[in-house]
Design a protein around this motif. Structure first.
Motif, PDB file in Angstrom:
ATOM      1  N   ASN B 114       0.816  -1.201   0.000  1.00 25.87           N
ATOM      2  CA  ASN B 114       0.000   0.000   0.000  1.00 25.87           C
ATOM      3  C   ASN B 114       0.858   1.263   0.000  1.00 25.87           C
ATOM      4  O   ASN B 114       0.523   2.255  -0.644  1.00 25.87           O
ATOM      5  CB  ASN B 114      -0.905  -0.038   1.233  1.00 25.87           C
ATOM      6  N   THR B 115       1.998   1.214   0.712  1.00 26.15           N
ATOM      7  CA  THR B 115       2.872   2.390   0.762  1.00 26.15           C
ATOM      8  C   THR B 115       3.888   2.395  -0.392  1.00 26.15           C
ATOM      9  O   THR B 115       4.117   3.430  -1.000  1.00 26.15           O
ATOM     10  CB  THR B 115       3.633   2.461   2.105  1.00 26.15           C
ATOM     11  N   THR B 120      -1.296   8.288  -3.781  1.00 23.29           N
ATOM     12  CA  THR B 120      -1.759   9.262  -2.790  1.00 23.29           C
ATOM     13  C   THR B 120      -3.022   8.807  -2.070  1.00 23.29           C
ATOM     14  O   THR B 120      -3.293   9.220  -0.952  1.00 23.29           O
ATOM     15  CB  THR B 120      -1.965  10.629  -3.465  1.00 23.29           C
ATOM     16  N   ALA B 122      -3.824   5.816  -0.948  1.00 20.95           N
ATOM     17  CA  ALA B 122      -3.667   4.662  -0.053  1.00 20.95           C
ATOM     18  C   ALA B 122      -4.235   4.969   1.334  1.00 20.95           C
ATOM     19  O   ALA B 122      -3.844   5.952   1.968  1.00 20.95           O
ATOM     20  CB  ALA B 122      -2.194   4.293   0.056  1.00 20.95           C
ATOM     21  N   SER B 124      -3.771   3.577   4.160  1.00 20.33           N
ATOM     22  CA  SER B 124      -2.838   3.519   5.295  1.00 20.33           C
ATOM     23  C   SER B 124      -1.912   4.735   5.317  1.00 20.33           C
ATOM     24  O   SER B 124      -1.412   5.125   6.370  1.00 20.33           O
ATOM     25  CB  SER B 124      -1.991   2.244   5.230  1.00 20.33           C
ATOM     26  N   ALA B 125      -1.673   5.325   4.148  1.00 20.23           N
ATOM     27  CA  ALA B 125      -0.579   6.291   4.031  1.00 20.23           C
ATOM     28  C   ALA B 125      -0.804   7.583   4.811  1.00 20.23           C
ATOM     29  O   ALA B 125       0.121   8.103   5.439  1.00 20.23           O
ATOM     30  CB  ALA B 125      -0.315   6.603   2.558  1.00 20.23           C
ATOM     31  N   SER B 126      -2.037   8.102   4.791  1.00 24.00           N
ATOM     32  CA  SER B 126      -2.251   9.367   5.501  1.00 24.00           C
ATOM     33  C   SER B 126      -2.070   9.168   7.003  1.00 24.00           C
ATOM     34  O   SER B 126      -1.445   9.990   7.678  1.00 24.00           O
ATOM     35  CB  SER B 126      -3.624   9.959   5.174  1.00 24.00           C
ATOM     36  N   HIS B 129       1.555   8.920   7.814  1.00 22.55           N
ATOM     37  CA  HIS B 129       2.158  10.263   7.791  1.00 22.55           C
ATOM     38  C   HIS B 129       1.834  11.010   9.079  1.00 22.55           C
ATOM     39  O   HIS B 129       2.691  11.658   9.674  1.00 22.55           O
ATOM     40  CB  HIS B 129       1.629  11.072   6.600  1.00 22.55           C
ATOM     41  N   ILE B 148       8.623   8.845   6.623  1.00 19.97           N
ATOM     42  CA  ILE B 148       7.677   8.522   5.560  1.00 19.97           C
ATOM     43  C   ILE B 148       7.537   9.697   4.589  1.00 19.97           C
ATOM     44  O   ILE B 148       7.278   9.505   3.400  1.00 19.97           O
ATOM     45  CB  ILE B 148       6.312   8.056   6.121  1.00 19.97           C
ATOM     46  N   TYR B 152       8.141   9.135   0.286  1.00 22.25           N
ATOM     47  CA  TYR B 152       7.309   9.447  -0.887  1.00 22.25           C
ATOM     48  C   TYR B 152       8.009  10.514  -1.719  1.00 22.25           C
ATOM     49  O   TYR B 152       8.156  11.648  -1.286  1.00 22.25           O
ATOM     50  CB  TYR B 152       5.927   9.948  -0.452  1.00 22.25           C
ATOM     51  N   GLY B 220      -4.768  12.047   2.201  1.00 22.91           N
ATOM     52  CA  GLY B 220      -4.558  11.315   0.957  1.00 22.91           C
ATOM     53  C   GLY B 220      -5.392  12.018  -0.100  1.00 22.91           C
ATOM     54  O   GLY B 220      -6.487  12.515   0.200  1.00 22.91           O
ATOM     55  N   PRO B 226       0.674  11.493  -0.460  1.00 23.31           N
ATOM     56  CA  PRO B 226       0.058  11.780   0.842  1.00 23.31           C
ATOM     57  C   PRO B 226       0.836  12.909   1.510  1.00 23.31           C
ATOM     58  O   PRO B 226       2.062  12.983   1.365  1.00 23.31           O
ATOM     59  CB  PRO B 226       0.221  10.475   1.610  1.00 23.31           C
TER      60      PRO B 226
END
Lengths: 160, 293
Positions: B114-115, B120, B122, B124-126, B129, B148, B152, B220, B226
């Motif tokens: 996912n990462t 952007t 994803a 999980s990504a926000s 972050h 992180i 990105y 995201g 993200p």
């Protein structure tokens, strides 16, 4: 052609097969093991028609490489068949609740229902909706599917 | 059958790195819910794949000696949601990844995939972050760590060098102790959809629960990758934990975001979402922290 020998358990039987590494698990189950309850729907993991249980969890077999099945325990709808060919309680409930029309999505939905029922937990209808949300059905409108799963869930838990 | 040139299965992290160096054009496949779909679409047709899916050493969640939360990259979304350490330390991450796709997708999809695919949207990504996650990357030469934010690089591109893979996602004790967070995914459907915009907020309140000691926010789909909203974070630090502050938080976040118009939604709507979601997520995070609005 690149191949690999895999050993796995399919519907309770130990199987061994040389497979093409490019095969999806759907390809292997349908073509090599003739388990045609596993349907080819979208083939990109969106519709749930190819859903099977791998080590007790649901997976869309269309986006699962067949080589990954090595060492795994796989169950398809065929595993529900009784010794005399009779239907399991969840299949019968789908019939009784008219949760089937064309039947294309049904094997996948029922395998998710098996995963849900195997947890032996009581879920609300909203929770069931979420747990079944990985399946597309263009016939039933879903209500009867939820009715069928809810009915068996309650029956198995001894609830009215 | 997938249109795949060759499949190389890694039997250890080192082997995966060696395979990637030996086959420079190869793509890493973890759970495959992106890679195999792109192969079907034709975007990755004819590609060589290095499969790391079999590496059980990259599955699981644990606490390091210094109480750093260590999430291994092949942990599936559903296992993250169910894990006791996640529920204890950072339940918002379990909630966020429980909004990815549908149940079967959450069983195959991995937080590392996912990462590492760098998109952007994803889910999980926000949250990662917003909790200052640290990405642990391993190559033949050893292991390095990156924040992180640095991980990105640009849309679809992360800071993995040839022959490197992600081997852990870390959240340090100082970054989670005392914080409570909330994630809101705005999408057209409740399942099997991608976020139009997502927003993850966490706060740490003062002991009397009346003032914001620290607040962190990440989005995201508010830009190509993200992103955090540092102006909004700075604006509310030290302010009372109330609705007025939440209003200011949402408005100030607009200074940091830069969403685009896509077929899912236009820029104006996304800007509206950025403001509204920030406000709502902050209020919820305050409530979770024991504050009264």
């Amino acid at each position: 052609m690149q191949t690999k020998l895999i050993k796995c358990t399919i519907n309770g039987k130990e199987r061994e097969l040389m497979i093409d590494v490019r095969a999806s698990l759907t390809d292997a189950l349908r073509n090599d093991f003739r388990l045609t309850s596993v349907k080819k729907g979208c083939e990109v993991g969106e519709c749930g028609a190819c859903n099977v249980l791998i080590d007790g969890e649901c997976f869309n077999s269309c986006i699962y490489l067949a080589v990954w099945a090595d060492g795994k325990d796989i169950r398809t709808l065929e595993s529900l068949l009784g010794e005399g060919g009779e239907l399991s309680d969840i299949q019968q409930a789908f019939v009784d609740e008219a949760a089937i029309q064309c039947g294309f999505c049904t094997p996948g939905v029922i395998m998710t229902a098996v995963e849900i029922l195997d947890t032996k937990r009581l879920y609300t209808r909203d929770e069931l909706r979420k747990l079944l949300s990985g399946h597309l059905c263009r016939c039933t409108g879903y209500e009867n599917i939820i009715n069928a799963v809810e009915k068996v869930m309650k029956k198995r838990l001894g609830l009215p | 059958m997938y249109d795949m040139k060759a499949l190389y299965e890694a039997n250890s992290v080192r082997h995966a790195c060696e395979l990637l160096l030996a086959h420079p054009g190869a793509k890493v496949i973890a759970g495959g819910s992106d890679v195999l779909v792109q192969m079907r679409e034709g975007r990755l047709a004819g590609c060589e794949l290095v499969s790391i899916y079999g590496l059980d050493e990259l599955r699981g969640i644990s606490l390091d000696e210094d109480d750093t939360l260590r999430i291994l990259p092949l942990t599936s979304f559903s296992h993250i949601t169910k894990h006791p350490l996640i529920n204890e330390i950072i339940p918002v991450l379990g909630e966020a990844v429980d909004m990815v796709g549908g149940p079967q997708v959450r069983n195959i999809g991995t937080i590392g995939g996912n990462t590492c695919n760098g998109v952007t949207s994803a889910d999980s990504a926000s949250t990662l972050h917003a909790w200052n996650a640290v990405m642990e990357i391993t190559g033949i030469g050893g292991t390095r760590q990156l924040s992180i934010k640095e991980f990105y690089v640009s849309a679809g591109k992360v800071a993995l060098l040839p022959g490197e893979i992600l081997t852990a996602i870390l959240i340090r004790n100082a970054d989670y102790e005392g914080y409570k967070g909330h994630y809101i995914k705005y999408a057209m459907r409740n399942a099997m959809d991608i976020a139009t915009t997502g927003c993850s907020v966490n706060v740490k309140l003062t002991a009397d629960k009346k003032t914001i000691e620290d607040a962190r926010i990440a989005y995201g789909v508010a830009g190509p990758v993200p992103m955090r909203a540092p102006s909004a974070e700075a604006a509310v630090r030290g302010l009372p934990a109330n609705a007025e502050t939440a209003e200011l938080f949402g408005k100030t976040a607009l200074q940091d975001v830069n969403p685009r118009t896509s077929w899912r939604a236009n820029r104006e709507f996304r800007l509206h979402l950025c403001e509204t979601l920030a406000k709502r997520a902050l209020l919820k995070a305050i409530e979770l922290s024991g504050g009264e609005i």
